[in-house]
Structure formats: structure tokens, C-alpha cells
Design a protein around this motif. Structure first.
Motif, PDB file in Angstrom:
ATOM      1  N   SER A   1     -10.043  19.461  60.839  1.00  0.00           N
ATOM      2  CA  SER A   1      -8.811  20.065  60.628  1.00  0.00           C
ATOM      3  C   SER A   1      -7.747  19.602  61.542  1.00  0.00           C
ATOM      4  CB  SER A   1      -9.075  21.501  60.918  1.00  0.00           C
ATOM      5  OG  SER A   1      -7.915  22.156  60.652  1.00  0.00           O
ATOM      6  N   ASN A   2      -6.505  19.259  61.078  1.00  0.00           N
ATOM      7  CA  ASN A   2      -5.299  19.099  61.578  1.00  0.00           C
ATOM      8  C   ASN A   2      -4.199  19.852  60.915  1.00  0.00           C
ATOM      9  OD1 ASN A   2      -5.847  16.457  59.606  1.00  0.00           O
ATOM     10  ND2 ASN A   2      -3.625  17.235  59.599  1.00  0.00           N
ATOM     11  N   GLY A   3      -3.059  20.039  61.677  1.00  0.00           N
ATOM     12  CA  GLY A   3      -2.241  21.161  61.237  1.00  0.00           C
ATOM     13  C   GLY A   3      -1.206  20.206  60.285  1.00  0.00           C
ATOM     14  N   PRO A   4      -0.298  20.889  59.674  1.00  0.00           N
ATOM     15  CA  PRO A   4       0.158  22.325  59.947  1.00  0.00           C
ATOM     16  C   PRO A   4      -0.748  23.411  59.428  1.00  0.00           C
ATOM     17  CG  PRO A   4       1.505  21.336  58.243  1.00  0.00           C
ATOM     18  CD  PRO A   4       0.379  20.311  58.620  1.00  0.00           C
ATOM     19  N   VAL A   5      -1.849  23.048  58.791  1.00  0.00           N
ATOM     20  CA  VAL A   5      -2.836  24.018  58.238  1.00  0.00           C
ATOM     21  C   VAL A   5      -4.178  23.948  59.115  1.00  0.00           C
ATOM     22  CG1 VAL A   5      -4.373  24.770  56.281  1.00  0.00           C
ATOM     23  CG2 VAL A   5      -1.918  23.750  56.043  1.00  0.00           C
ATOM     24  N   VAL A   6      -4.353  25.169  59.667  1.00  0.00           N
ATOM     25  CA  VAL A   6      -5.409  25.062  60.762  1.00  0.00           C
ATOM     26  C   VAL A   6      -6.275  26.262  60.334  1.00  0.00           C
ATOM     27  CG1 VAL A   6      -4.514  23.644  62.494  1.00  0.00           C
ATOM     28  CG2 VAL A   6      -4.398  26.394  62.569  1.00  0.00           C
ATOM     29  N   ASP A   7      -7.680  26.528  60.661  1.00  0.00           N
ATOM     30  CA  ASP A   7      -8.544  27.364  61.119  1.00  0.00           C
ATOM     31  C   ASP A   7      -8.453  28.091  62.003  1.00  0.00           C
ATOM     32  OD1 ASP A   7     -10.367  26.226  62.243  1.00  0.00           O
ATOM     33  OD2 ASP A   7     -11.500  25.508  60.459  1.00  0.00           O
ATOM     34  N   VAL A   8      -9.214  29.256  62.297  1.00  0.00           N
ATOM     35  CA  VAL A   8      -9.351  30.061  63.351  1.00  0.00           C
ATOM     36  C   VAL A   8     -10.006  29.298  64.406  1.00  0.00           C
ATOM     37  CG1 VAL A   8      -9.967  32.300  64.642  1.00  0.00           C
ATOM     38  CG2 VAL A   8      -8.892  32.330  62.114  1.00  0.00           C
ATOM     39  N   LYS A   9     -11.082  28.754  64.049  1.00  0.00           N
ATOM     40  CA  LYS A   9     -11.609  28.258  65.251  1.00  0.00           C
ATOM     41  C   LYS A   9     -11.064  26.936  65.985  1.00  0.00           C
ATOM     42  CE  LYS A   9     -16.284  25.874  66.143  1.00  0.00           C
ATOM     43  NZ  LYS A   9     -17.545  25.592  65.674  1.00  0.00           N
ATOM     44  N   THR A  10     -10.450  26.166  64.983  1.00  0.00           N
ATOM     45  CA  THR A  10      -9.509  24.980  65.419  1.00  0.00           C
ATOM     46  C   THR A  10      -8.293  25.389  66.188  1.00  0.00           C
ATOM     47  OG1 THR A  10     -10.238  23.728  63.218  1.00  0.00           O
ATOM     48  CG2 THR A  10      -8.322  22.923  64.567  1.00  0.00           C
ATOM     49  N   LEU A  11      -7.496  26.386  66.037  1.00  0.00           N
ATOM     50  CA  LEU A  11      -6.361  26.726  66.577  1.00  0.00           C
ATOM     51  C   LEU A  11      -6.995  27.373  68.162  1.00  0.00           C
ATOM     52  CD1 LEU A  11      -3.484  27.937  66.754  1.00  0.00           C
ATOM     53  CD2 LEU A  11      -4.140  29.953  65.964  1.00  0.00           C
ATOM     54  N   ALA A  12      -8.205  28.141  67.802  1.00  0.00           N
ATOM     55  CA  ALA A  12      -8.584  28.901  69.287  1.00  0.00           C
ATOM     56  C   ALA A  12      -9.331  27.880  70.217  1.00  0.00           C
ATOM     57  CB  ALA A  12      -9.569  29.780  69.075  1.00  0.00           C
ATOM     58  N   SER A  13      -9.799  26.884  69.770  1.00  0.00           N
ATOM     59  CA  SER A  13     -10.649  25.636  70.738  1.00  0.00           C
ATOM     60  C   SER A  13      -9.741  24.612  70.985  1.00  0.00           C
ATOM     61  CB  SER A  13     -11.771  25.032  69.708  1.00  0.00           C
ATOM     62  OG  SER A  13     -12.493  26.259  69.592  1.00  0.00           O
ATOM     63  N   SER A  14      -8.278  24.690  70.263  1.00  0.00           N
ATOM     64  CA  SER A  14      -7.562  23.524  70.759  1.00  0.00           C
ATOM     65  C   SER A  14      -7.223  23.389  72.373  1.00  0.00           C
ATOM     66  CB  SER A  14      -6.205  23.704  69.833  1.00  0.00           C
ATOM     67  OG  SER A  14      -5.474  24.842  70.623  1.00  0.00           O
ATOM     68  N   ALA A  15      -6.383  22.418  72.633  1.00  0.00           N
ATOM     69  CA  ALA A  15      -5.860  22.152  73.842  1.00  0.00           C
ATOM     70  C   ALA A  15      -4.659  23.180  74.306  1.00  0.00           C
ATOM     71  CB  ALA A  15      -5.388  20.639  74.157  1.00  0.00           C
ATOM     72  N   ARG A  16      -4.426  24.013  73.562  1.00  0.00           N
ATOM     73  CA  ARG A  16      -3.206  24.913  73.870  1.00  0.00           C
ATOM     74  C   ARG A  16      -3.666  25.956  74.957  1.00  0.00           C
ATOM     75  NH1 ARG A  16       0.359  23.948  69.327  1.00  0.00           N
ATOM     76  NH2 ARG A  16      -0.276  21.998  68.905  1.00  0.00           N
ATOM     77  N   VAL A  17      -2.597  26.111  75.664  1.00  0.00           N
ATOM     78  CA  VAL A  17      -3.062  27.189  76.703  1.00  0.00           C
ATOM     79  C   VAL A  17      -1.894  28.046  76.380  1.00  0.00           C
ATOM     80  CG1 VAL A  17      -2.951  27.968  79.204  1.00  0.00           C
ATOM     81  CG2 VAL A  17      -4.113  25.749  78.263  1.00  0.00           C
ATOM     82  N   TRP A  18      -1.875  29.602  76.152  1.00  0.00           N
ATOM     83  CA  TRP A  18      -1.133  30.625  75.977  1.00  0.00           C
ATOM     84  C   TRP A  18      -1.116  31.459  76.913  1.00  0.00           C
ATOM     85  CZ3 TRP A  18      -4.094  29.022  71.706  1.00  0.00           C
ATOM     86  CH2 TRP A  18      -3.285  28.242  70.666  1.00  0.00           C
TER      87      TRP A  18
END
Length: 409
Positions: free
Chosen positions: A133-150
Motif C-alpha cells: 500500500s502506498n498513498g494517497p489511498v491507504v488502509d488503516v493498518k498501513t496508516l497506523a504502522s507508518s513512520a508518522r508520529v502525531w
């Protein structure tokens, strides 16, 4: 949250599917949550000149199902939904006097999230037809497991909103965030029923898989209009896991060279070609790179070759996805020097440019590019007294004019 932190504040806003594609209804259900996220980020900025970031994950069920792959099958509907999202961001920012993509303000970007509350979190991760999966369409697991820190994560306090937050929280490592990263409900949000279908039946067709997509523009003083155009372009690109194994996918952005801009209004406040490329590349990376922390690293290669389109910045967004930022010195750029391009993205303001490009390619005996048109963000639903201000925030010319006026103070 510590006020002396080095990195700017950041937040994620998880949005359940809208009730319809009507902007009026779109605004009615999403504005409270967006306003709450804005308020939190402004409080964290505490009057500083840093730029806060807000990732908005807008859920649309079935985006990664076979019937909606590739996303270009539903391009018209998806780009319109993106237009609504960025129009709402602009409208709320104007009403609350919030700077967009500027010091002391908020840099917002929208990605599309494949989520259906009927499925549980485990099935979401297994049901996708996209292997990588790559953006700009992602699934929940990909989004939550990404390198992003919020620092903060928000969601509307509705049944579907709570389902979405629960699914996300199952995969998110909360210890990554300074405050624990627990999703926070936005109270006072009206409940709504998601629309049954966001894709018009007549719109779906058997698409061509595009591995090489191009668009062009000046991209001066980056704004939400640019974000809409670039996100729509990323939707046209062949998704991961489809087509020939190992086939490289490329987005080419023709960025107007400095010499072509000398007669632009307020030319002395134009950003350089390098600056415009950097902001364009940074945005595309932000909506397309959702790899795990250990795989998220981009390298920029500078290219200088004689001849047309010889100057470029090239970066690998994700494995198999390359971004080329090419300096263009004429209205056509690589569209008439590179035969293997297959799709062109234009705004509705510049649709004539697509026809002109294909005429030139026809003279060379080359295959026509499939042209995708993107809506222009307009000021509908914005208070009459704020229409001019809204328009000025999505016009690079007006942004330069304001910079000139500030410099004269």
C-alpha cells in the motif's frame, strides 16, 4: 505537550465516510472535528512562527476493493471529494484567520482511507487487493504502522467514528507520541449515515493502468490548489501490486523554469525553481510514503543534461515509485520529448493544454495521453465578505502581492 520541543506540533484527524458528495452536507458533518483539530494545533503553536501539520485521513469504504482498482476508475468522484476537503480547509482557515502553509499556521494534507465499519480491523488488513500500500489511498493498518508520529489524534464522536478510532488504535504504537497518542473523540458532532456509494455507476469503466503520469505548473508559494492537483495526479498512477511485477511507476512534474516567469506579476517575490521543486516533492512524499519507519528514506538526485528538460530533481518516494521534477522552458515540457508517458493531469482551467499536447504528440505519431481533469477549488459556501480573501489564499499571484505589501511596511 512540552512548549520547548524542537519539532512543530502535528495531529491526525480520522474522518468516517461522508453522507454524500454534497459540499453542504460534507461541511456540516466534518467542520466540528476539523475546527477542534485546528484549535489544538494553534494552542500548541502558542504564537510561534513554526508551521503545524495536520494529516486528514478521509474514509471511503471499498477503495482498495477490486471494483475500485485502480483508483482512476472512480477518478471524477474521488477528485471531487478531495476538492470538497480542501475547500473546507480553506473556508475554515479563512473564517478563523488561520494561515495556511505559512509561519504560525497549519499545513494540512488529505489522504483517502479504505475503511468500512462493517469489517473488523483484522479483515481490513487482509481484504485489500493491493499487496503493497502506498498513498494517497491507504488502509488503516498501513496508516497506523507508518513512520508518522502525531502528537494528537482526533475523530468525530459517532458510532462509525469510534469504530474507525478502535481499528486505528489496534495497530498504532501509542508510545511514539509525546502524550501517548490515544485517539481523542470530538464531542458535539452530529451523527450521520455514510452514503451508500460514492462512485456513480456510469463513471466506472475499464481503465488503462498508467505507470507514467505527468502534470505541469509553476507551483509557486505552495497552496491547497496545488495539493488538490498533485493528489489527484497520484490517484492516476498505477497502484502498487498491479501490472507487471517490478515495473517502475513514475510521476513527472514539469516545474516552470525561472526564465519563463520574468513577466509574471510581482516577479521579484517568486520562489526559485529549486524552492518550488522542494515544496512539491515534500508534499507528494507526505501523501504517498506510508512505509514503516525503517524503510522511509528519500534521496534526491540532481540532474543536469544539455537540451530540453535536461535539468531535474529525481527522488524515490517508495520502492517502485519515482518522482521526477523537471525544469520546463516551453508549454509542453517532456510531453513532446518522452514517448512513453501515458497520462496527463490538468486543471479545468487549463484543459485546452491537454488538447494541445495531444495534437503535438499526434504530429510525431505517438500515442495520445489520457487526460484527467481536476476541479478548481472555488469559494462556494464561503461567507460573501470572505470570498476575496479565500480566493487570494489559493492564488500564487495574490500571495506574492501580499508578500510585496508586507515588505513595504
Amino acid at each position: 505537550m512540552a512548549s520547548d520541543r524542537i519539532s512543530p506540533p502535528s495531529a491526525l484527524l480520522l474522518l468516517p465516510p461522508p453522507p454524500s458528495v454534497s459540499f453542504e452536507k460534507f461541511r456540516g458533518v466534518y467542520e466540528p472535528a476539523l475546527s477542534a483539530a485546528f484549535s489544538n494545533l494553534l494552542k500548541s503553536l502558542n504564537g510561534s512562527n513554526r508551521i503545524a501539520s495536520l494529516d486528514i485521513a478521509l474514509s471511503l469504504p471499498g477503495l482498495q476493493s477490486a471494483s475500485c482498482q485502480p483508483p482512476s476508475r472512480a477518478f471524477t468522484s474521488l477528485q471531487r471529494i478531495l476538492e470538497h476537503a480542501y475547500r473546507l480547509i480553506g473556508a475554515v482557515s479563512i473564517e478563523r484567520n488561520i494561515e495556511m502553509e505559512a509561519p504560525g499556521g497549519i499545513d494540512s494534507r488529505v489522504v483517502l482511507l479504505d475503511f468500512d465499519s462493517v469489517r473488523d480491523s483484522e479483515s481490513i488488513s487482509k481484504s485489500s487487493v493491493v499487496a503493497e500500500s502506498n498513498g494517497p489511498v491507504v488502509d488503516v493498518k498501513t496508516l497506523a504502522s507508518s513512520a508518522r508520529v502525531w502528537d494528537s489524534i482526533f475523530y468525530p464522536d459517532t458510532p462509525v467514528g469510534r469504530d474507525l478510532a478502535t481499528a486505528f488504535d489496534k495497530f498504532y504504537t501509542s508510545t511514539k507520541a509525546p502524550n501517548g497518542g490515544t485517539p481523542q473523540p470530538v464531542a458535539g458532532t452530529a451523527q450521520w449515515t455514510p452514503g451508500e456509494s460514492l462512485v456513480a455507476p456510469g463513471e466506472v469503466y475499464e481503465p488503462v493502468l498508467h505507470h507514467s503520469v505527468i502534470l505541469g505548473g509553476t507551483f509557486d508559494h505552495f497552496h491547497i490548489g496545488h495539493k488538490l492537483l498533485l493528489t489527484a495526479t497520484a490517484l492516476v498512477l498505477q497502484p502498487a501490486g498491479t501490472g507487471y511485477t517490478g515495473q517502475e511507476r513514475t510521476i513527472t512534474v514539469g516545474v516552470t523554469g525561472d526564465d519563463m516567469l520574468k513577466n509574471k506579476k510581482y516577479a521579484q517575490f517568486l520562489e526559485s525553481w529549486e524552492e518550488r521543486c522542494r515544496s512539491t516533492g515534500a508534499f507528494l512524499t507526505s501523501i504517498m510514503d506510508f512505509g514503516p519507519p525503517e524503510t522511509s528514506a528519500s534521496h534526491v538526485e540532481q540532474i543536469y543534461k544539455p537540451g530540453p528538460n535536461g535539468r531535474a530533481m529525481v527522488m524515490k518516494i517508495r520502492p517502485g515509485i519515482t518522482l521526477r521534477l523537471v525544469q520546463i522552458l516551453d508549454p509542453y515540457g517532456p510531453t513532446i520529448t518522452e514517448e512513453d508517458l501515458s497520462a496527463l493531469v490538468v486543471s479545468k482551467e487549463t484543459r485546452s493544454g491537454g488538447a494541445a499536447v495531444n495534437q503535438e504528440r499526434a504530429k510525431r505519431g505517438w500515442k495520445q495521453l489520457e487526460v484527467f481533469e481536476v476541479d478548481v477549488i472555488h469559494s462556494g459556501e464561503v461567507a460573501a465578505e470572505e470570498v476575496e480573501d479565500f480566493a487570494s489564499k489559493i492564488s500564487s499571484t495574490d500571495i506574492r502581492r501580499r508578500r510585496m505589501e508586507l515588505a513595504m511596511i
